[in-house]
Write a protein that holds these residues in place. Sequence first.
Motif, mmCIF file in Angstrom:
data_model
loop_
_atom_site.group_PDB
_atom_site.id
_atom_site.type_symbol
_atom_site.label_atom_id
_atom_site.label_comp_id
_atom_site.label_asym_id
_atom_site.label_seq_id
_atom_site.Cartn_x
_atom_site.Cartn_y
_atom_site.Cartn_z
ATOM 1 N N GLN A 35 0.972 -1.145 0.136
ATOM 2 C CA GLN A 35 -0.118 -0.050 -0.059
ATOM 3 C C GLN A 35 0.876 1.378 0.039
ATOM 4 O O GLN A 35 0.563 2.080 -0.744
ATOM 5 N N ASN A 36 2.022 1.324 0.758
ATOM 6 C CA ASN A 36 2.934 2.391 0.828
ATOM 7 C C ASN A 36 3.661 2.593 -0.489
ATOM 8 O O ASN A 36 3.609 3.789 -0.844
ATOM 9 N N VAL A 37 3.881 1.566 -1.212
ATOM 10 C CA VAL A 37 4.459 1.542 -2.468
ATOM 11 C C VAL A 37 3.424 2.427 -3.431
ATOM 12 O O VAL A 37 3.903 3.337 -4.140
ATOM 13 N N LYS A 38 2.215 1.729 -3.508
ATOM 14 C CA LYS A 38 1.087 2.455 -4.377
ATOM 15 C C LYS A 38 0.949 3.902 -3.846
ATOM 16 O O LYS A 38 1.076 4.595 -5.017
ATOM 17 N N PHE A 39 0.863 4.204 -2.754
ATOM 18 C CA PHE A 39 0.796 5.751 -2.497
ATOM 19 C C PHE A 39 1.920 6.469 -2.864
ATOM 20 O O PHE A 39 1.663 7.439 -3.467
ATOM 21 N N LEU A 40 3.241 6.011 -2.617
ATOM 22 C CA LEU A 40 4.342 6.875 -2.938
ATOM 23 C C LEU A 40 4.465 7.112 -4.519
ATOM 24 O O LEU A 40 4.746 8.116 -4.997
ATOM 25 N N CYS A 41 4.189 6.028 -5.193
ATOM 26 C CA CYS A 41 4.246 5.754 -6.784
ATOM 27 C C CYS A 41 2.957 6.978 -7.486
ATOM 28 O O CYS A 41 3.550 7.573 -8.422
ATOM 29 N N GLU A 42 2.082 7.102 -6.729
ATOM 30 C CA GLU A 42 1.105 7.975 -7.032
ATOM 31 C C GLU A 42 1.508 9.384 -6.761
ATOM 32 O O GLU A 42 1.497 10.229 -7.631
ATOM 33 N N VAL A 43 1.753 9.733 -5.534
ATOM 34 C CA VAL A 43 2.310 11.205 -5.339
ATOM 35 C C VAL A 43 3.418 11.466 -5.963
ATOM 36 O O VAL A 43 3.724 12.693 -6.509
ATOM 37 N N MET A 44 4.254 10.541 -6.297
ATOM 38 C CA MET A 44 5.546 10.821 -6.979
ATOM 39 C C MET A 44 5.381 10.819 -8.476
ATOM 40 O O MET A 44 6.439 10.948 -9.357
ATOM 41 N N ASP A 45 4.264 10.323 -8.972
ATOM 42 C CA ASP A 45 4.195 10.378 -10.453
ATOM 43 C C ASP A 45 4.799 9.326 -11.149
ATOM 44 O O ASP A 45 5.468 9.425 -12.074
ATOM 45 N N VAL A 46 5.097 8.280 -10.663
ATOM 46 C CA VAL A 46 5.760 6.949 -10.938
ATOM 47 C C VAL A 46 5.097 6.427 -12.149
ATOM 48 O O VAL A 46 3.744 6.123 -11.964
ATOM 49 N N ASN A 47 5.538 6.196 -13.443
ATOM 50 C CA ASN A 47 4.819 5.424 -14.359
ATOM 51 C C ASN A 47 4.305 3.966 -14.120
ATOM 52 O O ASN A 47 4.900 3.208 -13.193
ATOM 53 N N GLN A 48 3.406 3.487 -14.910
ATOM 54 C CA GLN A 48 2.796 2.407 -14.576
ATOM 55 C C GLN A 48 3.754 1.029 -14.622
ATOM 56 O O GLN A 48 3.768 0.319 -13.643
ATOM 57 N N GLU A 49 4.496 1.077 -15.409
ATOM 58 C CA GLU A 49 5.476 -0.084 -15.466
ATOM 59 C C GLU A 49 6.503 -0.233 -14.364
ATOM 60 O O GLU A 49 6.574 -1.306 -13.679
ATOM 61 N N ASP A 50 6.935 0.917 -13.907
ATOM 62 C CA ASP A 50 7.687 1.104 -12.700
ATOM 63 C C ASP A 50 7.028 0.610 -11.406
ATOM 64 O O ASP A 50 7.530 0.149 -10.337
ATOM 65 N N THR A 51 5.867 1.326 -11.447
ATOM 66 C CA THR A 51 4.819 1.114 -10.244
ATOM 67 C C THR A 51 4.462 -0.379 -10.130
ATOM 68 O O THR A 51 4.628 -1.067 -8.877
ATOM 69 N N GLU A 52 4.184 -1.102 -11.288
ATOM 70 C CA GLU A 52 4.060 -2.647 -11.206
ATOM 71 C C GLU A 52 5.352 -3.187 -10.788
ATOM 72 O O GLU A 52 5.221 -4.178 -9.762
ATOM 73 N N LEU A 53 6.477 -2.822 -11.151
ATOM 74 C CA LEU A 53 7.709 -3.687 -10.680
ATOM 75 C C LEU A 53 7.952 -3.341 -9.207
ATOM 76 O O LEU A 53 8.258 -4.284 -8.511
ATOM 77 N N LEU A 54 7.748 -2.287 -8.831
ATOM 78 C CA LEU A 54 7.778 -2.200 -7.195
ATOM 79 C C LEU A 54 6.792 -2.772 -6.519
ATOM 80 O O LEU A 54 7.156 -3.173 -5.368
ATOM 81 N N ILE A 55 5.540 -2.975 -6.949
ATOM 82 C CA ILE A 55 4.674 -3.557 -6.185
ATOM 83 C C ILE A 55 4.844 -5.062 -6.263
ATOM 84 O O ILE A 55 4.784 -5.773 -5.118
ATOM 85 N N ILE A 56 5.513 -5.535 -7.243
ATOM 86 C CA ILE A 56 6.256 -6.943 -7.082
ATOM 87 C C ILE A 56 7.375 -7.084 -6.270
ATOM 88 O O ILE A 56 7.211 -8.010 -5.430
ATOM 89 N N ALA A 57 8.184 -6.054 -6.106
ATOM 90 C CA ALA A 57 9.437 -6.225 -5.320
ATOM 91 C C ALA A 57 8.834 -6.108 -3.970
ATOM 92 O O ALA A 57 9.142 -6.684 -2.799
ATOM 93 N N ALA A 58 7.854 -5.481 -3.560
ATOM 94 C CA ALA A 58 7.204 -5.246 -2.414
ATOM 95 C C ALA A 58 6.521 -6.375 -1.997
ATOM 96 O O ALA A 58 6.703 -6.957 -0.652
#
Length: 195
Positions: A35-58
């Motif tokens: 959830q924290n990753v999703k939140f940070l990616c949203e507020v930091m405007d991280v693109n969808q591919e990198d967001t998915e990668l980070l969710i997987i890493a989390a």
Amino acid sequence: MIVKNVADYCTDLLTNSTCKELPFHNLEHTKEVVQNVKFLCEVMDVNQEDTELLIIAAWFHDTGFSVTYNGHEDESKLIASKFLKKQKIDNDFIDKVCDCINATKMPQNPTNLLAEVLCDADIFHISNSHFFYRKLLLRKEWEMFCDYQVSDLEWHKLNLDFIKNHHFRTVFGKEILSKGKQENIFKVEQILEYY
């Protein structure tokens, strides 16, 4: 689709292994980090591919606790690699996931923005009121799994040292989360005044 497969696999692993006995590093913590990753990616405007990668890493970052307590990150990377290879994910993507997981080793050492996001997501709780509850769980875990027992005074001192020496890595972490961290430092210092 891959994110759902990863979530299902990691949920199953964290629920049906020694991880379920861990008071801190369990499914609940992992879901919080996701959830924290999703939140940070949203507020930091991280693109969808990198967001998915980070969710997987989390999802994978603490699965190594199912194998070992110390050095669990290396096991987490192996578990992630093995699973993602079976899903026909390319090696470059897998390497990036493993880099992010590796960066969460204490003391954290992220070498790129994605790893910084996962590191801040993993330690997010030191910036909010969850900190006091989470540190109780961590203390219990260390007593059970590391045979680590200290007095209340020593525990509060250890926590104060930890949050004073920890630095958020992302811009959001430095600008926003650090404020909450400072409040928690103040609260722990107040607790220590009673000793």
